[in-house]
Enzyme design. Structure first.
Site, PDB file in Angstrom:
ATOM      1  N   LYS A 215       0.836  -1.202   0.000  1.00  0.00           N
ATOM      2  CA  LYS A 215       0.000   0.000   0.000  1.00  0.00           C
ATOM      3  C   LYS A 215       0.869   1.249   0.000  1.00  0.00           C
ATOM      4  O   LYS A 215       1.900   1.289   0.674  1.00  0.00           O
ATOM      5  CB  LYS A 215      -0.920   0.028   1.232  1.00  0.00           C
ATOM      6  CG  LYS A 215      -1.947  -1.100   1.257  1.00  0.00           C
ATOM      7  CD  LYS A 215      -2.964  -0.934   2.382  1.00  0.00           C
ATOM      8  CE  LYS A 215      -4.027  -2.028   2.295  1.00  0.00           C
ATOM      9  NZ  LYS A 215      -5.080  -1.882   3.311  1.00  0.00           N
TER      10      LYS A 215
ATOM     11  N   HIS B 196     -15.661  -4.283   4.814  1.00  0.00           N
ATOM     12  CA  HIS B 196     -15.193  -2.942   5.169  1.00  0.00           C
ATOM     13  C   HIS B 196     -16.236  -2.352   6.116  1.00  0.00           C
ATOM     14  O   HIS B 196     -17.354  -2.062   5.699  1.00  0.00           O
ATOM     15  CB  HIS B 196     -15.053  -2.103   3.890  1.00  0.00           C
ATOM     16  CG  HIS B 196     -14.764  -0.652   4.131  1.00  0.00           C
ATOM     17  ND1 HIS B 196     -13.734   0.006   3.505  1.00  0.00           N
ATOM     18  CD2 HIS B 196     -15.357   0.264   4.922  1.00  0.00           C
ATOM     19  CE1 HIS B 196     -13.718   1.270   3.904  1.00  0.00           C
ATOM     20  NE2 HIS B 196     -14.696   1.454   4.768  1.00  0.00           N
TER      21      HIS B 196
ATOM     22  N   LYS C 111     -17.130   3.169  -3.436  1.00  0.00           N
ATOM     23  CA  LYS C 111     -18.277   2.647  -2.710  1.00  0.00           C
ATOM     24  C   LYS C 111     -19.533   2.857  -3.545  1.00  0.00           C
ATOM     25  O   LYS C 111     -19.673   3.873  -4.227  1.00  0.00           O
ATOM     26  CB  LYS C 111     -18.416   3.361  -1.353  1.00  0.00           C
ATOM     27  CG  LYS C 111     -17.275   3.006  -0.407  1.00  0.00           C
ATOM     28  CD  LYS C 111     -17.263   3.867   0.833  1.00  0.00           C
ATOM     29  CE  LYS C 111     -16.031   3.541   1.671  1.00  0.00           C
ATOM     30  NZ  LYS C 111     -15.809   4.579   2.711  1.00  0.00           N
TER      31      LYS C 111
ATOM     32  N   GLU D 228      -7.385   2.494   8.232  1.00  0.00           N
ATOM     33  CA  GLU D 228      -6.966   3.884   8.193  1.00  0.00           C
ATOM     34  C   GLU D 228      -8.059   4.749   8.809  1.00  0.00           C
ATOM     35  O   GLU D 228      -9.154   4.270   9.080  1.00  0.00           O
ATOM     36  CB  GLU D 228      -6.640   4.340   6.767  1.00  0.00           C
ATOM     37  CG  GLU D 228      -7.714   4.108   5.742  1.00  0.00           C
ATOM     38  CD  GLU D 228      -7.209   4.368   4.319  1.00  0.00           C
ATOM     39  OE1 GLU D 228      -7.604   5.394   3.765  1.00  0.00           O
ATOM     40  OE2 GLU D 228      -6.435   3.553   3.760  1.00  0.00           O
TER      41      GLU D 228
ATOM     42  N   ARG E 212     -12.467  13.548   7.880  1.00  0.00           N
ATOM     43  CA  ARG E 212     -13.429  14.434   7.205  1.00  0.00           C
ATOM     44  C   ARG E 212     -14.841  13.878   7.421  1.00  0.00           C
ATOM     45  O   ARG E 212     -15.002  12.767   7.897  1.00  0.00           O
ATOM     46  CB  ARG E 212     -13.153  14.424   5.694  1.00  0.00           C
ATOM     47  CG  ARG E 212     -13.281  13.016   5.119  1.00  0.00           C
ATOM     48  CD  ARG E 212     -13.276  12.942   3.605  1.00  0.00           C
ATOM     49  NE  ARG E 212     -13.654  11.613   3.155  1.00  0.00           N
ATOM     50  CZ  ARG E 212     -12.812  10.599   2.970  1.00  0.00           C
ATOM     51  NH1 ARG E 212     -11.510  10.761   3.199  1.00  0.00           N
ATOM     52  NH2 ARG E 212     -13.253   9.423   2.570  1.00  0.00           N
TER      53      ARG E 212
HETATM   54  C1  MV4 Z   1      -7.040  -4.642   2.211  1.00  0.00           C
HETATM   55  C2  MV4 Z   1      -7.696  -5.807   1.801  1.00  0.00           C
HETATM   56  C3  MV4 Z   1      -7.269  -6.999   2.330  1.00  0.00           C
HETATM   57  N1  MV4 Z   1      -6.239  -7.025   3.185  1.00  0.00           N
HETATM   58  N2  MV4 Z   1      -6.021  -4.715   3.069  1.00  0.00           N
HETATM   59  C4  MV4 Z   1      -7.948  -0.982   1.021  1.00  0.00           C
HETATM   60  C5  MV4 Z   1      -8.749   0.210   0.710  1.00  0.00           C
HETATM   61  C6  MV4 Z   1     -10.052  -0.342   0.378  1.00  0.00           C
HETATM   62  N3  MV4 Z   1     -10.876   0.551  -0.351  1.00  0.00           N
HETATM   63  C7  MV4 Z   1      -9.661  -1.579  -0.357  1.00  0.00           C
HETATM   64  N4  MV4 Z   1      -8.686  -2.088   0.488  1.00  0.00           N
HETATM   65  C8  MV4 Z   1      -8.408  -3.345   0.871  1.00  0.00           C
HETATM   66  N5  MV4 Z   1      -7.398  -3.456   1.759  1.00  0.00           N
HETATM   67  C9  MV4 Z   1      -5.627  -5.898   3.531  1.00  0.00           C
HETATM   68  N6  MV4 Z   1      -4.586  -5.953   4.362  1.00  0.00           N
HETATM   69  C10 MV4 Z   1      -8.733  -5.725   0.885  1.00  0.00           C
HETATM   70  C11 MV4 Z   1      -9.083  -4.484   0.402  1.00  0.00           C
HETATM   71  C12 MV4 Z   1     -10.120  -4.477  -0.602  1.00  0.00           C
HETATM   72  C13 MV4 Z   1     -11.417  -4.069  -0.320  1.00  0.00           C
HETATM   73  C14 MV4 Z   1     -11.777  -3.631   0.954  1.00  0.00           C
HETATM   74  C15 MV4 Z   1     -13.077  -3.233   1.208  1.00  0.00           C
HETATM   75  C16 MV4 Z   1     -14.034  -3.274   0.197  1.00  0.00           C
HETATM   76  C17 MV4 Z   1     -13.689  -3.694  -1.064  1.00  0.00           C
HETATM   77  C18 MV4 Z   1     -12.386  -4.090  -1.341  1.00  0.00           C
HETATM   78  C19 MV4 Z   1     -12.056  -4.550  -2.621  1.00  0.00           C
HETATM   79  C20 MV4 Z   1     -10.776  -4.935  -2.877  1.00  0.00           C
HETATM   80  C21 MV4 Z   1      -9.801  -4.910  -1.878  1.00  0.00           C
END
Ligand code: MV4
Length: 455
Positions: free
Chosen positions: A164, A214, A243, A295, A299
């Site tokens: 990241k 999420h 989203k 994170e 805002r």
């Molecule tokens: C992740 C993850 C799995 N493991 N981090 C980061 C920002 C977010 N918008 C997507 N992110 C992700 N971070 C770790 N360590 C999977 C995602 C992710 C995801 C997260 C929530 C909703 C949809 C997603 C689609 C792809 C990857």
């Protein structure tokens, strides 16, 4: 006896679209006058008509108008605004902008400059969370300085891992790798991409969580160390990290898990002396229900209305209240969530190609009824501009149970008519009709799987 400081006389809204209208409405209700700023292209936008005053701050391109700090501060100066609300996006998480507002004796309606800085650096946020005892995915708490260190760290963490960008966020600048070979072949490229996108090529590593949800906690804090949690939003339904639909409460949380996640979010806030509203993002493993800090967003967020509907609290008013130096007027024990809210983002786009679809709206019907809220800025004959985000509004429903809310949302989407441009309304209807969504049984792969079957 001390006299409470008064709220603001005049607020400048450094934003456009639906959030600008949302803030103008809140100010009006509080008896605060408003200043809109607008680009040349936005001359016919509703925020310009609805505010008490409006100042043109530059050409269509955001970089020259809504991101132009000197222009916006000059507009605040000439209109004698005493505070600026940044909305979301644009300058909302720009620490330098917040600092300059302070220099100009203008209150930035949001967290402190230091809060924004601390959470904006994603590795620093992880280090703070670790020290505060907030659960984190295994990974690094500083940037990996070289490919060799990245390989060592990935071995320690165990594959798959995710790279990241330290200055990224919201899914921009992330890359999953399943083995050392993939890490070697992508590290330099991903780092260079981060450098180009964020002006900072620093990368960190996390264990990749395969089937996460999420889930984010909304917090509200004042300048006197009073901090409350307003519960969660489930934002798992995303497409290319955008989203699409959000709901509260999350179908996967029980009261115990909600309590633990709220406690963790408030611990993080305490660790940085957080002020104003904020959102602490977590991944929740769908299998074992463990949660991990990802994170913090410093805002107001697009999806804040679902929290407003289930808590009955106007988050924009509370932002203004807290920024004016008033102590919180809501106690944690006042927060009782008994109903369900869903938000569908309505985008001017072609859902098949996921391409923006700007142009003139030639016919419009907005849904309504009990428990239906539309936060939008479009009107019939309005021209959706190609320069900005494709979101043209948010449809929010509120009902006693999740199934009632789904039924209400389907009815409202059926009523929504936007002619002249393409929208994602029918795509949203299909999500709501799907078995997995109705059962609340979805993870981050839901839309990909759903799309492969769709049509
Ligand atoms: C992740 C993850 C799995 N493991 N981090 C980061 C920002 C977010 N918008 C997507 N992110 C992700 N971070 C770790 N360590 C999977 C995602 C992710 C995801 C997260 C929530 C909703 C949809 C997603 C689609 C792809 C990857």
């Amino acid at each position: 006896m001390t006299v409470a400081p008064s709220l603001f006389r005049k607020v400048l809204i450094a934003n456009r679209g639906e959030i600008a209208l949302r803030v103008i409405r809140a100010c009006r209700e509080l008896g605060i006058s408003t200043v809109a700023v607008y680009s040349v292209a936005d001359e016919h936008s509703l925020h310009v008509k609805m505010a008490d005053e409006a100042v043109c701050i530059g050409p269509a391109q955001s970089k020259l108008s809504y991101l132009n700090i000197a222009s916006i501060l000059s507009a605040a100066d000439i209109t004698e605004a005493d505070a600026i609300h940044p909305g979301y996006g644009f300058l909302s998480e720009n620490a330098e902008f917040a600092r300059l507002c302070g220099e100009c004796k203008i209150t930035f309606i949001g967290p402190t400059t230091e809060n924004i800085r601390a959470m904006g650096e994603k590795t620093r946020a992880r280090a703070i969370a670790l020290a505060a005892g907030v659960p984190l995915l295994p990974g690094t708490v500083s940037a990996v300085p070289s490919m060799d260190v990245a390989l060592e760290e990935a071995d320690r963490i165990g594959y798959p891992v995710i790279l990241k960008a330290a200055a990224g966020g919201g899914g921009r600048g992330i890359h999953i790798v399943y083995n050392a070979h993939q890490l070697k072949s992508s590290f330099d490229r991903v780092s260079a991409e981060a450098g180009a996108a964020f002006g900072n090529s620093a990368m960190y590593i996390e264990k990749y969580c395969e089937n996460p949800r999420h889930v984010e906690i909304q917090v509200l804090c004042d300048k006197f160390a009073n901090r409350i949690s307003l519960g969660e939003r489930d934002c798992t339904i995303q497409r290319r990290h955008q989203k699409i639909l959000e709901e509260s409460p999350s179908p996967i949380l029980d009261p115990q898990l909600r309590q633990k996640m709220s406690d963790a979010a408030l611990k993080l806030c305490a660790a940085v002396n957080y002020e104003n509203v904020g959102t602490v993002e977590f991944l929740v493993d769908n299998r074992d229900k463990q949660f991990y800090f990802m994170e913090m967003n410093t805002r107001i967020q697009v999806e804040h209305p679902v929290t407003e509907m289930v808590t009955g609290i106007d988050l924009i008013k509370e932002q203004i209240w807290a920024a004016a130096g008033r102590p919180l007027r809501i106690k944690q024990s006042d927060i009782k969530i008994k109903s369900h809210a869903i938000e569908c983002r309505i985008n001017a786009e072609d859902p098949e190609r996921l391409a923006p679809s700007p142009g003139k709206i030639t016919g419009l019907h907005i849904p309504g009824g009990f428990g239906v809220r539309v936060d939008s800025f479009i009107y019939n004959q309005y021209k959706v501009l190609p320069f900005y985000d494709s979101m043209i509004g948010k449809l929010i429903v509120h009902a006693p149970t999740r199934l009632d809310a789904i039924a209400k949302m389907r009815q409202a989407l059926d009523e929504f008519v936007v002619e002249g441009i393409k929208t994602n309304v029918s795509f949203q209807k299909k999500i709501l009709a799907s078995k997995k969504f109705r059962e609340g049984d979805y993870d981050t792969h839901f839309l990909e799987e759903f799309l492969s079957k769709y049509e």
